[in-house]
Design a protein around this motif. Sequence first.
Motif, PDB file in Angstrom:
ATOM      1  N   MET A  82      -9.243  -9.570  -7.635  1.00 44.50           N
ATOM      2  CA  MET A  82      -8.356  -9.303  -6.502  1.00 44.50           C
ATOM      3  C   MET A  82      -7.492  -8.104  -6.798  1.00 44.50           C
ATOM      4  SD  MET A  82      -5.424 -12.130  -6.083  1.00 44.50           S
ATOM      5  CE  MET A  82      -4.721 -11.094  -4.803  1.00 44.50           C
ATOM      6  N   LEU A  83      -6.919  -7.542  -5.741  1.00 43.39           N
ATOM      7  CA  LEU A  83      -6.176  -6.302  -5.865  1.00 43.39           C
ATOM      8  C   LEU A  83      -4.779  -6.505  -5.321  1.00 43.39           C
ATOM      9  CD1 LEU A  83      -9.072  -4.180  -4.449  1.00 43.39           C
ATOM     10  CD2 LEU A  83      -8.377  -4.280  -6.837  1.00 43.39           C
ATOM     11  N   GLU A  84      -3.846  -5.698  -5.813  1.00 41.74           N
ATOM     12  CA  GLU A  84      -2.477  -5.856  -5.375  1.00 41.74           C
ATOM     13  C   GLU A  84      -1.853  -4.478  -5.239  1.00 41.74           C
ATOM     14  OE1 GLU A  84      -1.034  -9.260  -7.208  1.00 41.74           O
ATOM     15  OE2 GLU A  84       1.049  -8.998  -6.526  1.00 41.74           O
ATOM     16  N   GLY A  85      -1.066  -4.273  -4.187  1.00 44.36           N
ATOM     17  CA  GLY A  85      -0.413  -2.984  -4.039  1.00 44.36           C
ATOM     18  C   GLY A  85       0.111  -2.800  -2.634  1.00 44.36           C
ATOM     19  N   SER A  86       1.254  -2.150  -2.526  1.00 40.61           N
ATOM     20  CA  SER A  86       1.852  -1.918  -1.216  1.00 40.61           C
ATOM     21  C   SER A  86       1.372  -0.605  -0.642  1.00 40.61           C
ATOM     22  CB  SER A  86       3.374  -1.899  -1.326  1.00 40.61           C
ATOM     23  OG  SER A  86       3.838  -3.167  -1.676  1.00 40.61           O
ATOM     24  N   GLN A  87       1.338  -0.553   0.675  1.00 39.29           N
ATOM     25  CA  GLN A  87       1.033   0.706   1.341  1.00 39.29           C
ATOM     26  C   GLN A  87       2.019   1.775   0.911  1.00 39.29           C
ATOM     27  OE1 GLN A  87       1.097   0.192   5.652  1.00 39.29           O
ATOM     28  NE2 GLN A  87      -1.006   0.856   5.479  1.00 39.29           N
ATOM     29  N   PRO A  88       1.532   3.025   0.825  1.00 37.22           N
ATOM     30  CA  PRO A  88       2.462   4.128   0.571  1.00 37.22           C
ATOM     31  C   PRO A  88       3.563   4.152   1.626  1.00 37.22           C
ATOM     32  CG  PRO A  88       0.179   4.880   0.447  1.00 37.22           C
ATOM     33  CD  PRO A  88       0.148   3.476   0.961  1.00 37.22           C
ATOM     34  N   ARG A  89       4.746   4.562   1.237  1.00 38.98           N
ATOM     35  CA  ARG A  89       5.870   4.560   2.170  1.00 38.98           C
ATOM     36  C   ARG A  89       6.470   5.952   2.250  1.00 38.98           C
ATOM     37  NH1 ARG A  89       9.623  -0.474   0.807  1.00 38.98           N
ATOM     38  NH2 ARG A  89       9.880  -0.486   3.044  1.00 38.98           N
ATOM     39  N   GLY A  90       7.283   6.148   3.289  1.00 40.09           N
ATOM     40  CA  GLY A  90       8.023   7.400   3.431  1.00 40.09           C
ATOM     41  C   GLY A  90       7.094   8.589   3.561  1.00 40.09           C
ATOM     42  N   SER A  91       7.418   9.670   2.847  1.00 42.78           N
ATOM     43  CA  SER A  91       6.663  10.909   3.035  1.00 42.78           C
ATOM     44  C   SER A  91       5.282  10.823   2.402  1.00 42.78           C
ATOM     45  CB  SER A  91       7.434  12.081   2.430  1.00 42.78           C
ATOM     46  OG  SER A  91       7.623  11.842   1.051  1.00 42.78           O
ATOM     47  N   ASN A  92       5.022   9.812   1.553  1.00 42.12           N
ATOM     48  CA  ASN A  92       3.693   9.632   0.991  1.00 42.12           C
ATOM     49  C   ASN A  92       2.724   9.036   1.993  1.00 42.12           C
ATOM     50  OD1 ASN A  92       4.319  10.593  -1.565  1.00 42.12           O
ATOM     51  ND2 ASN A  92       5.214   8.610  -2.122  1.00 42.12           N
ATOM     52  N   ARG A  93       3.250   8.530   3.094  1.00 46.01           N
ATOM     53  CA  ARG A  93       2.400   7.854   4.056  1.00 46.01           C
ATOM     54  C   ARG A  93       1.978   8.830   5.132  1.00 46.01           C
ATOM     55  NH1 ARG A  93       3.938   3.198   8.356  1.00 46.01           N
ATOM     56  NH2 ARG A  93       1.882   2.256   8.562  1.00 46.01           N
ATOM     57  N   VAL A  94       0.663   9.068   5.219  1.00 43.19           N
ATOM     58  CA  VAL A  94       0.183  10.014   6.214  1.00 43.19           C
ATOM     59  C   VAL A  94      -0.720   9.356   7.247  1.00 43.19           C
ATOM     60  CG1 VAL A  94       0.428  12.078   4.811  1.00 43.19           C
ATOM     61  CG2 VAL A  94      -1.639  10.720   4.617  1.00 43.19           C
ATOM     62  N   HIS A  95      -1.177   8.123   7.019  1.00 47.36           N
ATOM     63  CA  HIS A  95      -2.050   7.438   7.973  1.00 47.36           C
ATOM     64  C   HIS A  95      -1.519   6.037   8.225  1.00 47.36           C
ATOM     65  CE1 HIS A  95      -5.714   5.589   9.664  1.00 47.36           C
ATOM     66  NE2 HIS A  95      -6.120   6.825   9.925  1.00 47.36           N
ATOM     67  N   ILE A  96      -1.746   5.540   9.433  1.00 52.94           N
ATOM     68  CA  ILE A  96      -1.251   4.221   9.811  1.00 52.94           C
ATOM     69  C   ILE A  96      -1.744   3.132   8.872  1.00 52.94           C
ATOM     70  CG2 ILE A  96      -1.317   2.464  11.620  1.00 52.94           C
ATOM     71  CD1 ILE A  96      -1.564   4.576  13.672  1.00 52.94           C
ATOM     72  N   THR A  97      -3.019   3.234   8.480  1.00 51.03           N
ATOM     73  CA  THR A  97      -3.621   2.151   7.715  1.00 51.03           C
ATOM     74  C   THR A  97      -3.983   2.605   6.299  1.00 51.03           C
ATOM     75  OG1 THR A  97      -5.892   2.673   8.324  1.00 51.03           O
ATOM     76  CG2 THR A  97      -4.646   1.335   9.870  1.00 51.03           C
ATOM     77  N   GLN A  98      -3.165   3.494   5.778  1.00 51.79           N
ATOM     78  CA  GLN A  98      -3.457   4.081   4.468  1.00 51.79           C
ATOM     79  C   GLN A  98      -3.460   3.046   3.340  1.00 51.79           C
ATOM     80  OE1 GLN A  98      -1.031   7.503   3.923  1.00 51.79           O
ATOM     81  NE2 GLN A  98      -1.608   7.822   1.791  1.00 51.79           N
TER      82      GLN A  98
END
Lengths: 237, 237
Positions: free
Chosen positions: A161-177
């Motif tokens: 299994m995998l764990e990790g949060s979506q990129p946030r702030g300026s690192n986020r460039v796509h809705i479902t990144q």
Amino acid sequence: MTNWTLHHGDSLTILPTLTTPVDAVICDPPYNSGGRTNSERKAQSARGKYVSGDAQHSLADFDGDNRDQRGYTYWLGLVLAESYRITRPGGSLLTFTDWAQLPATTDALQAAGWTWRGIIPWRKPISRPVKNGFRRECEYALWGSRGDPLRHAPTIYLPGMLEGSQPRGSNRVHITQKPLDVMQQLVRIAPAGGTVLDPFTGSGTTGVAALTEGRKFVGIEASAHYADIARERLAAV
Amino acid sequence: MTNWTLHHGDSLTILPTLTTPVDAVICDPPYNSGGRTNSERKAQSARGKYVSGDAQHSLADFDGDNRDQRGYTYWLGLVLAESYRITRPGGSLLTFTDWAQLPATTDALQAAGWTWRGIIPWRKPISRPVKNGFRRECEYALWGSRGDPLRHAPTIYLPGMLEGSQPRGSNRVHITQKPLDVMQQLVRIAPAGGTVLDPFTGSGTTGVAALTEGRKFVGIEASAHYADIARERLAAV
DNA sequence: CCGGGCGGTGAATCGGCCC
DNA sequence: CGGGCCGATTCACCGCCCG
């Protein structure tokens, strides 16, 4: 010589034109989920469904998120069958889905010829609570292979299994990144030096992960906006 | 007055005779999995499929693990429909499955009338690695409800995934025994003081969890061996 | 005219993560 | 170390429509 290619256009149009074999297909199709009724699913835009708060104003929308479940299964089956065609025997497929579309996605995967081999949950620690119920904090990658999976040299053992949060702030460039380290785990299903195909490239995280892990990359992206972003990110690796 | 009951017999025989309403159904049916082919599934005993090494000699076997997928879906649908019948409006169902039977289990759940509401992965940190592939370290609880889920007072927020290893050594009395703290999280979907039904009681962990969390318990177990063990464990709470 | 069901609109919920 | 922000939705409320 560059070790990546990005095609701009619809997956179902581009895939039949590809002939170079690949070792793994990793894809994150629009889930066509997010709504209890058909009319809700079809009426809203992806951005309206999935993005809340201020992020609505800064991220571009995407198309192809308005199918009902039968249409979704059929369409995804076509994409996965074309992907199967150019995958080497022993190659793998990883495709993302949310809980509601998981069973339909297993149908599409198997209809396309892949042998279903497992589920890899992806836990997102940042997620909304559910009143009087269980939090929905996981998405799922389904694992399939063309025949028996490739043998790697040396032998590899990948996480369950995998764990990790979506990129946030300026690192986020796509809705479902997706988080980069999550994708770096997944691309290792292709042998070192092998080629990874992503028919829904989006902002290109799968490609960046493939390159940093020593795999080649072939991507397809329908939106000119995101194709540009992906090209920039891939060139920067 | 005791706050638990245990029926000895087959679920499909006992369930139609029950009339007292329950607030939640939590069940862990035989998965009828463990084998890529029908003949593999049907030939082995549950103990041969799920238990390795020395534990084979000390744990009892159980029946009802030899159906093909259609038979499994149909049979589980009957059990879940009877469970639905005696569940109060707003009550919940939680049913365990492995990855391979997950889609079929969502079919049975919905065929029985339940509204499917989500997947709660259960991660077992002690699990075998898979050569050249992704470890299979999760099982899954599927959440359904009869209409809209009950409102709790006070409002509760339950976790989106569970973690815990199967009991080992002398604490392990059943082949597919669940950890107590995992079941204690799950029984909270029934309101405090409410009743939890488990049509496949096994060694009775669900019942022990229900009692320690202040819920009443009704169980059904087909094997005399395990019914005795469950009765002892429930009486000891 | 009352009741219930369906559908649309808008506010929100807790915990992780970042600053 | 604490405050604030944000989340691949869901819940609640309120009309409208129909029986």
